[in-house]
Write a protein that holds these residues in place. Structure first.
Motif, PDB file in Angstrom:
ATOM      1  N   ALA A 149     -57.783  -7.785  35.169  1.00  0.00           N
ATOM      2  CA  ALA A 149     -56.622  -8.638  35.273  1.00  0.00           C
ATOM      3  C   ALA A 149     -55.858  -8.543  36.685  1.00  0.00           C
ATOM      4  CB  ALA A 149     -55.623  -8.792  34.077  1.00  0.00           C
ATOM      5  N   GLN A 150     -55.887  -7.211  37.106  1.00  0.00           N
ATOM      6  CA  GLN A 150     -55.085  -6.558  38.334  1.00  0.00           C
ATOM      7  C   GLN A 150     -56.063  -6.342  39.510  1.00  0.00           C
ATOM      8  OE1 GLN A 150     -51.808  -6.660  38.294  1.00  0.00           O
ATOM      9  NE2 GLN A 150     -51.626  -7.478  36.154  1.00  0.00           N
ATOM     10  N   ALA A 151     -57.185  -6.601  39.532  1.00  0.00           N
ATOM     11  CA  ALA A 151     -58.220  -6.230  40.616  1.00  0.00           C
ATOM     12  C   ALA A 151     -57.791  -6.865  41.973  1.00  0.00           C
ATOM     13  CB  ALA A 151     -59.822  -6.845  40.180  1.00  0.00           C
ATOM     14  N   HIS A 152     -57.203  -8.223  41.871  1.00  0.00           N
ATOM     15  CA  HIS A 152     -56.624  -8.894  43.080  1.00  0.00           C
ATOM     16  C   HIS A 152     -55.317  -8.057  43.874  1.00  0.00           C
ATOM     17  CE1 HIS A 152     -53.882 -10.355  39.877  1.00  0.00           C
ATOM     18  NE2 HIS A 152     -53.121 -10.609  40.928  1.00  0.00           N
ATOM     19  N   ASN A 153     -54.691  -7.188  43.004  1.00  0.00           N
ATOM     20  CA  ASN A 153     -53.735  -6.455  43.596  1.00  0.00           C
ATOM     21  C   ASN A 153     -54.080  -5.162  44.184  1.00  0.00           C
ATOM     22  OD1 ASN A 153     -51.751  -8.304  42.688  1.00  0.00           O
ATOM     23  ND2 ASN A 153     -51.492  -7.508  40.802  1.00  0.00           N
ATOM     24  N   ARG A 154     -55.438  -4.785  44.008  1.00  0.00           N
ATOM     25  CA  ARG A 154     -55.995  -3.329  44.548  1.00  0.00           C
ATOM     26  C   ARG A 154     -55.337  -3.120  45.865  1.00  0.00           C
ATOM     27  NH1 ARG A 154     -61.048  -0.528  42.637  1.00  0.00           N
ATOM     28  NH2 ARG A 154     -61.122   1.105  44.003  1.00  0.00           N
ATOM     29  N   PRO A 155     -55.405  -4.165  46.822  1.00  0.00           N
ATOM     30  CA  PRO A 155     -54.991  -3.641  48.190  1.00  0.00           C
ATOM     31  C   PRO A 155     -53.451  -3.184  48.341  1.00  0.00           C
ATOM     32  CG  PRO A 155     -56.112  -5.850  48.258  1.00  0.00           C
ATOM     33  CD  PRO A 155     -55.810  -5.529  46.778  1.00  0.00           C
TER      34      PRO A 155
ATOM     35  N   GLY B 236     -54.201   1.770  50.032  1.00  0.00           N
ATOM     36  CA  GLY B 236     -54.060   2.854  51.133  1.00  0.00           C
ATOM     37  C   GLY B 236     -53.495   4.297  50.640  1.00  0.00           C
ATOM     38  N   LEU B 237     -52.747   4.069  49.489  1.00  0.00           N
ATOM     39  CA  LEU B 237     -52.159   5.560  48.799  1.00  0.00           C
ATOM     40  C   LEU B 237     -53.255   6.252  48.545  1.00  0.00           C
ATOM     41  CD1 LEU B 237     -49.495   6.558  48.231  1.00  0.00           C
ATOM     42  CD2 LEU B 237     -49.765   5.605  45.895  1.00  0.00           C
ATOM     43  N   PHE B 238     -54.555   5.905  48.156  1.00  0.00           N
ATOM     44  CA  PHE B 238     -55.421   6.844  47.730  1.00  0.00           C
ATOM     45  C   PHE B 238     -56.799   7.068  48.550  1.00  0.00           C
ATOM     46  CE2 PHE B 238     -53.203   5.593  43.772  1.00  0.00           C
ATOM     47  CZ  PHE B 238     -52.848   6.661  43.243  1.00  0.00           C
TER      48      PHE B 238
ATOM     49  N   VAL C 234     -56.078  -5.348  54.055  1.00  0.00           N
ATOM     50  CA  VAL C 234     -57.154  -5.844  53.961  1.00  0.00           C
ATOM     51  C   VAL C 234     -58.167  -4.742  54.462  1.00  0.00           C
ATOM     52  CG1 VAL C 234     -59.079  -7.674  54.472  1.00  0.00           C
ATOM     53  CG2 VAL C 234     -56.551  -8.229  53.935  1.00  0.00           C
ATOM     54  N   ARG C 235     -57.875  -4.570  55.759  1.00  0.00           N
ATOM     55  CA  ARG C 235     -59.013  -3.628  56.332  1.00  0.00           C
ATOM     56  C   ARG C 235     -58.943  -2.169  55.643  1.00  0.00           C
ATOM     57  NH1 ARG C 235     -57.048  -5.917  61.090  1.00  0.00           N
ATOM     58  NH2 ARG C 235     -55.132  -4.839  61.289  1.00  0.00           N
ATOM     59  N   THR C 236     -57.845  -1.915  54.951  1.00  0.00           N
ATOM     60  CA  THR C 236     -57.736  -0.554  54.037  1.00  0.00           C
ATOM     61  C   THR C 236     -58.579  -0.792  52.749  1.00  0.00           C
ATOM     62  OG1 THR C 236     -55.295  -0.192  54.790  1.00  0.00           O
ATOM     63  CG2 THR C 236     -56.194   0.792  52.438  1.00  0.00           C
ATOM     64  N   GLU C 237     -58.458  -2.034  52.274  1.00  0.00           N
ATOM     65  CA  GLU C 237     -59.268  -2.004  51.028  1.00  0.00           C
ATOM     66  C   GLU C 237     -60.819  -2.175  51.398  1.00  0.00           C
ATOM     67  OE1 GLU C 237     -59.501  -6.097  49.249  1.00  0.00           O
ATOM     68  OE2 GLU C 237     -60.064  -5.393  47.469  1.00  0.00           O
TER      69      GLU C 237
END
Length: 306
Positions: free
Chosen positions: A117-123, A127-129, A196-199
Motif C-alpha cells: 500500500a505504501q510502495a509508491h512512497n518508497r522514494p 535515500g536514507l538507506f 527519482v534517481r535515488t530510487e
C-alpha cells in the motif's frame, strides 16, 4: 560467554548476524518492528555493542545525550549527542557508548516501511538507506524535538498492546524516518528529480547486494532495471562518483575483506565462495584494487586486532 566478542563473530568465525544484538536471526520476520532505549541493552554489555549485522533489517540509532564511538564497516567515527546513525542491512556495525548515554534504537524490516500500500512512497525515504550515514540534528532544534517526541510516543505504544498498536507503531516509525530523510536531504540538497534517481540507484544497489557473487556483467544489471548501460553508468557517476562496474567491484571487494577477516577458511575457499572460478584470479582482483594480496591483507587485519 563474553557477549562483547559474541557480537564480533559467531562460532564459525563469521560476523554475527542478529535480529537484535545477541538474539537469533535464523528466521527473520518480514513484519519485524522494534524500539528500545540505548540503556536497556547496552548497559548489559558494558555499554559496548560488538560488530554485527542484521539480516533484512534497517536500524536507526538516535543519540540524544552522551556520546558513542561507531563502527560502520571499515570506518570508525565519533557520534555526538543529538545525532542519528542510519544502518542498512548487511552493514557491519558496532557501538561503544559513553556510560549513561540516552537515546533510542529503532529496528524495522523493509516490508514494514514499503508494504504494497505504501510502495509508491518508497522514494521519500529511500535515500536514507542508500548507505550507512550520520544525520546531524543538533542544528535543527525544532526537528530534533519532533523526532525525540515521536520516538517517545513509539516507545509508549510499543510497550502497551492495545487496539491498532501495529498500525500506530508503523505510522510513528515512518514519521521518524521521513523527518530524518528531510534533514539528510536538506543538508545534501536533494530535489524531486534527485529522489527519482535515488530510487533507481537504490534498486541497482539491491540487485548488486543479491548478485555480486554471481559476477553479473553491467549490461545484465541494466537490463534488470529496464534502462540502458550508459544511463546506469551516468546514474552511478552522479550518485556515487563511480561507474556501475566499480560499484559492483566495490561490493565484491567489501565482501572479500569481511570474509578474510572473520572467516578462518583458506583464501582459495573464500575465492570460490565469492564466485571466482580460479583462486589465482581472485588474488589478482584483490591486489589490483588494494595493492596487496588477500593473504597479506588477512595477516595485517588480524594483527591490528591483537
Amino acid at each position: 560467554m563474553d557477549t562483547r566478542r559474541a557480537g564480533r563473530a559467531d562460532t564459525a568465525g563469521r560476523v554475527a548476524a542478529f535480529g537484535l544484538y545477541g538474539e537469533d536471526a535464523s528466521a527473520p520476520d518480514t513484519e519485524f518492528l522494534h524500539i528500545e532505549d540505548i540503556h536497556s541493552r547496552s548497559s548489559l554489555h558494558a555499554w559496548e555493542i560488538g560488530a554485527h549485522t542484521h539480516r533484512g533489517l534497517f536500524q536507526v540509532v538516535v543519540l540524544l545525550e552522551g556520546g558513542a564511538r561507531v563502527r560502520l564497516d571499515d570506518r570508525t567515527l565519533e557520534l555526538a549527542p543529538q545525532g542519528a546513525v542510519v544502518v542498512p542491512p548487511a552493514v557491519v556495525h558496532g557501538f561503544q557508548f559513553q556510560p549513561g548515554s540516552h537515546g533510542y534504537v529503532l529496528t524495522v524490516a523493509e516490508a514494514v516501511l514499503f508494504d504494497g500500500a505504501q510502495a509508491h512512497n518508497r522514494p521519500l525515504v529511500e535515500g536514507l538507506f542508500l548507505a550507512a550515514c550520520v544525520v546531524d540534528l543538533a542544528a535543527d532544534a525544532p526537528l530534533l524535538g519532533r523526532v525525540a517526541a515521536l520516538l517517545e510516543q513509539l516507545m509508549a505504544e510499543f510497550r502497551r498492546p492495545q487496539l491498532g498498536q501495529t498500525m500506530m507503531c508503523v505510522w510513528l516509525s515512518r514519521s521518524v524516518l521521513l523527518l530524518l530523510e528531510r534533514r539528510r536531504a536538506a543538508v545534501s540538497g536533494a530535489t524531486g528529480p534527485e529522489r527519482v534517481r535515488t530510487e533507481l540507484f537504490a534498486r541497482f544497489r539491491t540487485l548488486v547486494e543479491e548478485h555480486h557473487t554471481e559476477h553479473w556483467p553491467v549490461p545484465r544489471y541494466a537490463a534488470a532495471l529496464g534502462i540502458t548501460e550508459s544511463r546506469l553508468n551516468r546514474l552511478c557517476r552522479r550518485l556515487a562518483d563511480r561507474s556501475a562496474f566499480e560499484v559492483v567491484q566495490d561490493r565484491l571487494l567489501l565482501e572479500a575483506r569481511r570474509r578474510l577477516i572473520y572467516i578462518a577458511a583458506p583464501v582459495s575457499v573464500i575465492a570460490y565462495e565469492l564466485g571466482f572460478q580460479d583462486p589465482g584470479y581472485f588474488n589478482r582482483f584483490f591486489k589490483k584494487l588494494t595493492g596487496t594480496t588477500p593473504a597479506a591483507f588477512r595477516r595485517q587485519a588480524r594483527g591490528a586486532e591483537e
